[in-house]
Write a protein that holds these residues in place. Structure first.
Motif, PDB file in Angstrom:
ATOM      1  N   ALA A 190       0.822  -1.210   0.000  1.00 39.37           N
ATOM      2  CA  ALA A 190       0.000   0.000   0.000  1.00 39.37           C
ATOM      3  C   ALA A 190       0.853   1.255   0.000  1.00 39.37           C
ATOM      4  N   VAL A 232      -7.774  -1.634  -4.301  1.00 42.18           N
ATOM      5  CA  VAL A 232      -7.531  -2.806  -3.465  1.00 42.18           C
ATOM      6  C   VAL A 232      -6.950  -3.942  -4.305  1.00 42.18           C
ATOM      7  N   LYS A 264     -10.076  -0.064   2.092  1.00 42.93           N
ATOM      8  CA  LYS A 264      -8.803   0.562   1.743  1.00 42.93           C
ATOM      9  C   LYS A 264      -8.482   1.702   2.706  1.00 42.93           C
TER      10      LYS A 264
END
Length: 222
Positions: A38, A52, A73
Motif C-alpha cells: 500500500a 484494493v 482501503k
C-alpha cells in the motif's frame, strides 16, 4: 499492531499455544506485506488512484485477504499510518532511554533521537513522504487518528525537554510543545530534502549538520 476491523477467528479447543502463535505470526507477516504494498503504490500514484486489487497484486495475496485483514482501503491506510508512526515513536523513545541509561545529557538524548529519526526515514522514505503529505490534509477520514499518533511521537521529545528544564539544562523560557514539534519537523523536512535533492550526502553528514543546529539553538551554546 492494531486491528483494522472485527475479524472472525475460530480457534479449536485442541489447538496448542504454539499453533496459535504461529497463526498470529503469519497474519502479522501478511499485514506487513499489505502495508508495504500500500505505501509503495500510494506513494507512486496517490491514495484515490490506488485500488484494493492493485494492493493485493503487489502484496502477492488474494483480494479477499485484504478485506480479511482490513475492512476497507481507508482502514488499511489508517492502520498503515498508525503502524508507521508507532515505529517512529518507538525508535525515538528507545534512543532517549538508551542515552539516559548511559548517563547522557538531555541534549545528548535529543541528538540521539535526531539520528534515530534520520535512520527511520532513510529506511522508510515512501512512508515518510506519505505521512508528511497527509499532515497537511484535513478532509481525510483518518485525520483524527493521524493527529493522535503525531502527538505520541512529539510527546517523546516533549518529555526530554521538560526533563532538561527540570534539571536546569534548558531554559525555563522554552516553549516545550512548539520546540518539540519544531525538532520533529526539522528532522522530517531535512531528511526529505536530503533524499530528494542531496542524495549524495551520507546519513552521518546530515546528522552532523542537524546536531550542530541543535547544539546552537536548543542548548543555548554559541
Amino acid at each position: 499492531m492494531p486491528s483494522g476491523g472485527a475479524v472472525p477467528v475460530t480457534i479449536r479447543a485442541m489447538e496448542s499455544s504454539s499453533a496459535t502463535s504461529g497463526a498470529s505470526t503469519r497474519r502479522e507477516a501478511t499485514r506487513q506485506k499489505l502495508y508495504e504494498a500500500a505505501v509503495t503504490l500510494i506513494a507512486e500514484q496517490g491514495f484515490s488512484a490506488t485500488t484494493v486489487d492493485e494492493i493485493a497484486e503487489r502484496a502477492g495475496v488474494a483480494k479477499g485477504t485484504v478485506y480479511y485483514n482490513f475492512a476497507s482501503k481507508s482502514v488499511l491506510f489508517e492502520e498503515l499510518l498508525r503502524h508507521g508512526v508507532g515505529l517512529l515513536t518507538a525508535s525515538l523513545r528507545e534512543a532517549a532511554e538508551r542515552t539516559a541509561k548511559d548517563g547522557g545529557t538531555k541534549v545528548a538524548a535529543l541528538d540521539t533521537m535526531i539520528r534515530a529519526g534520520l535512520v527511520f526515514i532513510d529506511r522508510y522514505p515512501a512512508f515518510t513522504q506519505l505521512y508528511v503529505a497527509e499532515l497537511w490534509r484535513t478532509n481525510r477520514a483518518w485525520q483524527s487518528t493521524l493527529l493522535v499518533v503525531r502527538q505520541e511521537a512529539v510527546a517523546v521529545v516533549e518529555d526530554v525537554l521538560r526533563a532538561g528544564i527540570d534539571n536546569g539544562e534548558f531554559s525555563e523560557e522554552i516553549d516545550v510543545p512548539l520546540t518539540a514539534a519544531a525538532l520533529v519537523g526539522m528532522v522530517l523536512v531535512a531528511a526529505l530534502d536530503w533524499q530528494a535533492f542531496q542524495p549524495e550526502r551520507s546519513l552521518d553528514d546530515v546528522h552532523a549538520a542537524l546536531s550542530r543546529l541543535l547544539q546552537g539553538r536548543v542548548s543555548g551554546r554559541p
